[in-house]
Design an enzyme around this catalytic site. Structure first.
Site, PDB file in Angstrom:
ATOM      1  N   HIS A  82       0.813  -1.210   0.000  1.00 32.63           N
ATOM      2  CA  HIS A  82       0.000   0.000   0.000  1.00 32.63           C
ATOM      3  C   HIS A  82       0.851   1.266   0.000  1.00 32.63           C
ATOM      4  O   HIS A  82       1.967   1.263   0.491  1.00 32.63           O
ATOM      5  CB  HIS A  82      -0.879   0.063   1.262  1.00 32.63           C
ATOM      6  CG  HIS A  82      -1.663  -1.163   1.519  1.00 32.63           C
ATOM      7  ND1 HIS A  82      -1.309  -2.085   2.495  1.00 32.63           N
ATOM      8  CD2 HIS A  82      -2.777  -1.645   0.935  1.00 32.63           C
ATOM      9  CE1 HIS A  82      -2.185  -3.075   2.494  1.00 32.63           C
ATOM     10  NE2 HIS A  82      -3.079  -2.831   1.559  1.00 32.63           N
ATOM     11  N   HIS A  84       1.009   4.631   1.987  1.00 33.46           N
ATOM     12  CA  HIS A  84       0.544   5.105   3.291  1.00 33.46           C
ATOM     13  C   HIS A  84       0.610   6.627   3.347  1.00 33.46           C
ATOM     14  O   HIS A  84       1.338   7.259   2.589  1.00 33.46           O
ATOM     15  CB  HIS A  84       1.363   4.466   4.414  1.00 33.46           C
ATOM     16  CG  HIS A  84       0.943   3.048   4.692  1.00 33.46           C
ATOM     17  ND1 HIS A  84       0.352   2.671   5.868  1.00 33.46           N
ATOM     18  CD2 HIS A  84       1.016   1.929   3.933  1.00 33.46           C
ATOM     19  CE1 HIS A  84       0.081   1.370   5.827  1.00 33.46           C
ATOM     20  NE2 HIS A  84       0.483   0.896   4.655  1.00 33.46           N
ATOM     21  N   HIS A 100      -3.341   3.830   5.525  1.00 32.94           N
ATOM     22  CA  HIS A 100      -3.351   3.850   4.065  1.00 32.94           C
ATOM     23  C   HIS A 100      -3.695   5.252   3.576  1.00 32.94           C
ATOM     24  O   HIS A 100      -4.515   5.948   4.172  1.00 32.94           O
ATOM     25  CB  HIS A 100      -4.392   2.887   3.508  1.00 32.94           C
ATOM     26  CG  HIS A 100      -4.125   1.455   3.822  1.00 32.94           C
ATOM     27  ND1 HIS A 100      -4.980   0.461   3.451  1.00 32.94           N
ATOM     28  CD2 HIS A 100      -3.097   0.851   4.454  1.00 32.94           C
ATOM     29  CE1 HIS A 100      -4.499  -0.703   3.852  1.00 32.94           C
ATOM     30  NE2 HIS A 100      -3.360  -0.486   4.468  1.00 32.94           N
ATOM     31  N   HIS A 108     -11.662   0.670   2.584  1.00 34.95           N
ATOM     32  CA  HIS A 108     -10.581  -0.147   2.039  1.00 34.95           C
ATOM     33  C   HIS A 108     -11.157  -1.181   1.075  1.00 34.95           C
ATOM     34  O   HIS A 108     -12.248  -1.694   1.280  1.00 34.95           O
ATOM     35  CB  HIS A 108      -9.848  -0.849   3.188  1.00 34.95           C
ATOM     36  CG  HIS A 108      -8.791  -1.795   2.725  1.00 34.95           C
ATOM     37  ND1 HIS A 108      -7.642  -1.364   2.113  1.00 34.95           N
ATOM     38  CD2 HIS A 108      -8.717  -3.141   2.769  1.00 34.95           C
ATOM     39  CE1 HIS A 108      -6.889  -2.417   1.811  1.00 34.95           C
ATOM     40  NE2 HIS A 108      -7.527  -3.504   2.200  1.00 34.95           N
ATOM     41  N   HIS A 117      -9.244   2.741  -1.053  1.00 34.37           N
ATOM     42  CA  HIS A 117      -8.338   3.848  -0.763  1.00 34.37           C
ATOM     43  C   HIS A 117      -7.499   4.126  -2.004  1.00 34.37           C
ATOM     44  O   HIS A 117      -7.154   3.205  -2.743  1.00 34.37           O
ATOM     45  CB  HIS A 117      -7.373   3.487   0.371  1.00 34.37           C
ATOM     46  CG  HIS A 117      -8.035   3.137   1.663  1.00 34.37           C
ATOM     47  ND1 HIS A 117      -7.446   2.314   2.587  1.00 34.37           N
ATOM     48  CD2 HIS A 117      -9.215   3.510   2.197  1.00 34.37           C
ATOM     49  CE1 HIS A 117      -8.230   2.192   3.634  1.00 34.37           C
ATOM     50  NE2 HIS A 117      -9.322   2.910   3.423  1.00 34.37           N
ATOM     51  N   ASP A 120      -4.543   1.841  -1.983  1.00 35.25           N
ATOM     52  CA  ASP A 120      -4.707   0.382  -2.035  1.00 35.25           C
ATOM     53  C   ASP A 120      -4.131  -0.154  -3.337  1.00 35.25           C
ATOM     54  O   ASP A 120      -4.474   0.321  -4.420  1.00 35.25           O
ATOM     55  CB  ASP A 120      -6.183  -0.001  -1.946  1.00 35.25           C
ATOM     56  CG  ASP A 120      -6.784   0.202  -0.568  1.00 35.25           C
ATOM     57  OD1 ASP A 120      -6.014   0.318   0.411  1.00 35.25           O
ATOM     58  OD2 ASP A 120      -8.021   0.231  -0.474  1.00 35.25           O
ATOM     59  N   HIS A 158       3.594  -5.346   3.662  1.00 32.61           N
ATOM     60  CA  HIS A 158       3.099  -5.962   4.892  1.00 32.61           C
ATOM     61  C   HIS A 158       3.483  -7.442   4.969  1.00 32.61           C
ATOM     62  O   HIS A 158       3.755  -8.074   3.959  1.00 32.61           O
ATOM     63  CB  HIS A 158       1.575  -5.824   4.974  1.00 32.61           C
ATOM     64  CG  HIS A 158       1.121  -4.413   5.164  1.00 32.61           C
ATOM     65  ND1 HIS A 158       0.890  -3.863   6.399  1.00 32.61           N
ATOM     66  CD2 HIS A 158       0.868  -3.427   4.260  1.00 32.61           C
ATOM     67  CE1 HIS A 158       0.509  -2.608   6.263  1.00 32.61           C
ATOM     68  NE2 HIS A 158       0.490  -2.321   4.966  1.00 32.61           N
ATOM     69  N   ARG A 175       4.369  -4.495   9.293  1.00 31.43           N
ATOM     70  CA  ARG A 175       5.017  -3.820   8.177  1.00 31.43           C
ATOM     71  C   ARG A 175       6.465  -4.297   8.092  1.00 31.43           C
ATOM     72  O   ARG A 175       7.224  -4.136   9.043  1.00 31.43           O
ATOM     73  CB  ARG A 175       4.924  -2.307   8.395  1.00 31.43           C
ATOM     74  CG  ARG A 175       3.470  -1.861   8.492  1.00 31.43           C
ATOM     75  CD  ARG A 175       3.302  -0.460   8.998  1.00 31.43           C
ATOM     76  NE  ARG A 175       1.876  -0.156   9.166  1.00 31.43           N
ATOM     77  CZ  ARG A 175       1.381   1.056   9.220  1.00 31.43           C
ATOM     78  NH1 ARG A 175       2.179   2.119   9.127  1.00 31.43           N
ATOM     79  NH2 ARG A 175       0.093   1.258   9.375  1.00 31.43           N
TER      80      ARG A 175
END
Length: 184
Positions: A82, A84, A100, A108, A117, A120, A158, A175
């Site tokens: 993603h 962020h 995000h 999401h 998002h 995403d 992630h 993360r």
């Protein structure tokens, strides 16, 4: 019509055409100058060896072409991926990058769904050597100024796959790599 190109780990590619989507209807912004570029260098987080490079290039028709090359993943695993909200990867677990990137306040979801998002992206899948490479057009982002710009944001890999439904994170776990996006 908007085309989205997905590159798979095995080298195959899939192109999906999203009917009824214009360059501005999906959150694209004219704030990005065609050809403008930005780069994030991924650094390991949470005691991993994951790293890599993510590049973003503004497209003339809107959106941003993102190319990612990630190394040091466990072989054959799948990971949430993603943009962020905060360009801060200083915390050992990358929690300093915030949530995000979501300038439009949508729930999401997978990037091909109407509601998702702006940050995403599809999951990364590592090959047998622990490497993942992906190229995809991100219609909701821009490179440059404006509310949808990736510059000054962070890219995060992630630990677990994104399920595309758990709010607001996709249940993608810790993360393991983080990089700040900077103009290049």
């Amino acid at each position: 019509m908007k085309r989205v190109l997905f590159s798979l780990a095995a080298g195959a590619a899939i192109t999906i055409t999203l009917a009824g989507c214009s360059g501005t209807g999906m959150g694209s912004t004219a704030a990005g100058r065609s050809g403008a570029k930005a780069v994030a260098t991924l650094s390991p987080k949470s005691d991993t060896n994951t790293g890599g490079t993510v590049t973003f290039q503004q497209q003339a028709g809107g959106g941003v072409m993102m190319v990612a090359s990630v190394t040091g993943l466990p072989p054959g695993t799948t990971h949430g991926f993603h943009v962020h909200e905060k360009g801060d990867c200083s915390a050992p677990d990358a929690m300093s990058a915030g949530g995000h990137f979501n300038p439009t306040g949508k729930p999401h979801g997978q990037m091909t769904m109407p509601d998702h998002h702006a940050g995403d992206m599809n999951n990364l899948t590592a090959d047998a050597g622990g490497n993942a490479r992906v190229s995809v057009l991100l219609p909701d982002l821009s490179v440059g100024s404006g509310p949808n710009s990736v510059i000054g944001r962070a890219v995060v890999v992630h630990k677990d796959p994104d399920d595309y439904k758990t709010q607001p994170t996709g249940n993608s776990g810790g993360r393991i790599a983080c990089g700040v996006v900077a103009a290049s």
